[in-house]
Design an enzyme around this catalytic site. Structure first.
Site, PDB file in Angstrom:
ATOM      1  N   ALA A 120       0.679  -1.313   0.181  1.00 40.47           N
ATOM      2  CA  ALA A 120      -0.091   0.175   0.105  1.00 40.47           C
ATOM      3  C   ALA A 120       1.008   1.528  -0.085  1.00 40.47           C
ATOM      4  CB  ALA A 120      -0.691  -0.066   1.153  1.00 40.47           C
ATOM      5  N   GLY A 122       0.059   1.227  -3.158  1.00 39.97           N
ATOM      6  CA  GLY A 122      -0.036   0.604  -4.476  1.00 39.97           C
ATOM      7  C   GLY A 122       0.613   1.239  -5.538  1.00 39.97           C
ATOM      8  N   LYS A 124       3.784   0.872  -6.672  1.00 42.48           N
ATOM      9  CA  LYS A 124       4.687  -0.290  -7.288  1.00 42.48           C
ATOM     10  C   LYS A 124       3.819  -1.396  -7.607  1.00 42.48           C
ATOM     11  CE  LYS A 124       8.527   1.594  -4.593  1.00 42.48           C
ATOM     12  NZ  LYS A 124       7.855   2.499  -3.729  1.00 42.48           N
ATOM     13  N   ARG A 147      -5.029   0.354   5.211  1.00 43.05           N
ATOM     14  CA  ARG A 147      -4.065   0.800   3.887  1.00 43.05           C
ATOM     15  C   ARG A 147      -4.317  -0.120   2.762  1.00 43.05           C
ATOM     16  NH1 ARG A 147       0.112   4.212   4.319  1.00 43.05           N
ATOM     17  NH2 ARG A 147       1.405   3.109   3.146  1.00 43.05           N
ATOM     18  N   ASP A 187       9.211  -3.781  -0.391  1.00 43.76           N
ATOM     19  CA  ASP A 187       9.539  -2.238  -0.328  1.00 43.76           C
ATOM     20  C   ASP A 187       9.088  -2.192   1.126  1.00 43.76           C
ATOM     21  OD1 ASP A 187       9.665   0.199  -1.469  1.00 43.76           O
ATOM     22  OD2 ASP A 187       7.565   0.600  -1.934  1.00 43.76           O
ATOM     23  N   CYS A 240      12.960   3.654   1.518  1.00 43.38           N
ATOM     24  CA  CYS A 240      13.087   5.106   1.191  1.00 43.38           C
ATOM     25  C   CYS A 240      13.997   5.803   2.352  1.00 43.38           C
ATOM     26  CB  CYS A 240      11.900   5.991   1.085  1.00 43.38           C
ATOM     27  SG  CYS A 240      10.701   5.753   2.400  1.00 43.38           S
TER      28      CYS A 240
HETATM   29  N1  SAM Z   1       5.227  -0.315  -2.089  1.00 43.77           N
HETATM   30  C1  SAM Z   1       4.273   0.851  -1.583  1.00 43.77           C
HETATM   31  C2  SAM Z   1       4.161   1.603  -2.554  1.00 43.77           C
HETATM   32  O1  SAM Z   1       4.950   1.694  -3.674  1.00 43.77           O
HETATM   33  O2  SAM Z   1       2.948   2.355  -2.857  1.00 43.77           O
HETATM   34  C3  SAM Z   1       4.965   1.571  -0.281  1.00 43.77           C
HETATM   35  C4  SAM Z   1       4.836   0.504   0.770  1.00 43.77           C
HETATM   36  S1  SAM Z   1       5.567   1.389   2.261  1.00 43.77           S
HETATM   37  C5  SAM Z   1       7.071   1.612   1.956  1.00 43.77           C
HETATM   38  C6  SAM Z   1       5.545   0.010   3.445  1.00 43.77           C
HETATM   39  C7  SAM Z   1       4.462  -0.627   3.909  1.00 43.77           C
HETATM   40  O3  SAM Z   1       4.767  -1.849   4.551  1.00 43.77           O
HETATM   41  C8  SAM Z   1       3.425   0.130   4.450  1.00 43.77           C
HETATM   42  O4  SAM Z   1       2.295   0.284   3.975  1.00 43.77           O
HETATM   43  C9  SAM Z   1       3.312  -0.578   5.846  1.00 43.77           C
HETATM   44  O5  SAM Z   1       1.881  -0.410   6.291  1.00 43.77           O
HETATM   45  C10 SAM Z   1       3.772  -1.945   5.681  1.00 43.77           C
HETATM   46  N2  SAM Z   1       4.025  -2.791   6.784  1.00 43.77           N
HETATM   47  C11 SAM Z   1       4.096  -2.182   7.980  1.00 43.77           C
HETATM   48  N3  SAM Z   1       4.588  -3.307   8.978  1.00 43.77           N
HETATM   49  C12 SAM Z   1       4.844  -4.158   8.236  1.00 43.77           C
HETATM   50  C13 SAM Z   1       5.110  -5.635   8.452  1.00 43.77           C
HETATM   51  N4  SAM Z   1       5.392  -5.742   9.629  1.00 43.77           N
HETATM   52  N5  SAM Z   1       5.014  -6.383   7.646  1.00 43.77           N
HETATM   53  C14 SAM Z   1       4.892  -6.001   6.299  1.00 43.77           C
HETATM   54  N6  SAM Z   1       4.379  -4.698   5.929  1.00 43.77           N
HETATM   55  C15 SAM Z   1       4.279  -3.634   6.777  1.00 43.77           C
END
Ligand code: SAM
Length: 275
Positions: A120, A122, A124, A147, A187, A240
């Site tokens: 989320a 989304g 990527k 999300r 990501d 990031c």
């Molecule tokens: N890939 C997305 C995009 O391009 O739009 C951005 C992703 S963001 C950097 C990282 C995501 O990892 C967040 O939406 C977050 O809610 C989720 N996240 C948080 N804790 C997590 C966990 N323990 N395991 C997997 N995902 C997690």
């Protein structure tokens, strides 16, 4: 040091400045000066919605091609592309130019099974879907329920038909999809140091403790991602943030525990190849 963005004013944390000074040495001043420069804005054409010529003809404001992102363009912030009907119709997705590099490195192909484990909102996933051209299976997972809803809305808006959206913990996904995917994107949730200018509030949330906590969480997520990759598959890890603990440190620790992976150099990132 102050970052000024859309009338917001944030202070770069002192400990962050110190850390970056230590990391960058004589290059630190150039790095810090970057915060004073104007931001660049990007959007990405939806490859599922027709050819480039038609897209360019339909767009009501000028675009400048991003040389290294096949479907990416710079636009002027004053154009407000989020308010246009073509945005609602899924003709494009507003995305940081640097974020587009990740899917360039992932190189998804039509017909493959691909997992975006932390998906989320989304950006990527929808870029991957464009490259897949409706063939194969894309699984977009987001652990945070609210999300995941936004992720679903974006997948729908962009007209993606071969994507399943899940909202599960990585360990549950790994139990469901053992050695299943050709490519997995992690990501990762991170300390977001690269977001301080875009989102001034994130600077206020940063601390050395956050970096440490994120590195631990990233290690756990990568171990689960590993369980879902077919032999010969590709794992892309992206963040990031600048912190070596969450980038080089996370990757080195993963490789120490997973001798079955090799690093492959790409134009932008390091891919991990399961051998
Ligand atoms: N890939 C997305 C995009 O391009 O739009 C951005 C992703 S963001 C950097 C990282 C995501 O990892 C967040 O939406 C977050 O809610 C989720 N996240 C948080 N804790 C997590 C966990 N323990 N395991 C997997 N995902 C997690």
């Amino acid at each position: 040091m102050y970052i000024i963005m859309n009338d917001q004013k944030a202070v770069l944390p002192e400990a962050f400045q110190e850390k970056m000074r230590g990391l960058l040495g004589s290059e630190y001043e150039a790095f810090a000066a970057g915060y004073e420069k104007e931001r660049q804005y990007g959007l990405r054409r939806n490859l599922l919605k027709g050819p480039e010529e038609e897209f360019i003809k339909a767009m009501p404001f000028p675009l400048e091609k991003i040389s290294w992102a096949r479907e990416g363009y710079y636009y002027d912030a004053a154009c407000r592309p989020g308010r246009h009907v073509l945005h609602e119709a899924g003709a494009y997705y507003i995305q940081e130019p640097s974020a587009m590099a990740v899917v360039e490195a992932l190189s998804p192909e039509p017909g493959e099974r691909i997992l975006d484990l932390c998906a989320a909102p989304g950006g990527k996933s929808t870029q991957i879907a464009g490259r897949m051209q409706g063939r194969g299976l894309l699984v977009a997972n987001e652990v945070v329920g609210e999300r995941a809803r936004v992720l679903s809305q974006n997948v729908e808006r962009m007209g993606v038909a071969n994507c399943v959206v899940c909202s599960e913990k990585p360990e549950r996904m790994a139990a469901l999809f053992p050695a299943f995917f050709d490519r997995v994107l992690v990501d990762a949730p991170c300390s977001g140091e690269g977001m301080f200018r875009k989102d001034a509030a994130s600077a206020g949330e940063w601390s050395p403790g956050t970096v440490e906590m994120c590195a631990k969480r990233q290690a756990l997520i990568l171990d689960e991602a590993d369980r879902m990759i077919k032999p010969g598959g590709v794992l892309i890890y992206s963040t990031c943030t600048f912190s070596p603990e969450e980038n080089e440190g996370t990757i080195s620790a993963f490789l120490r525990n997973h001798e079955e992976y090799d690093i492959e150099e790409t134009a932008f990132e390091l891919s991990l190849i399961h051998i």
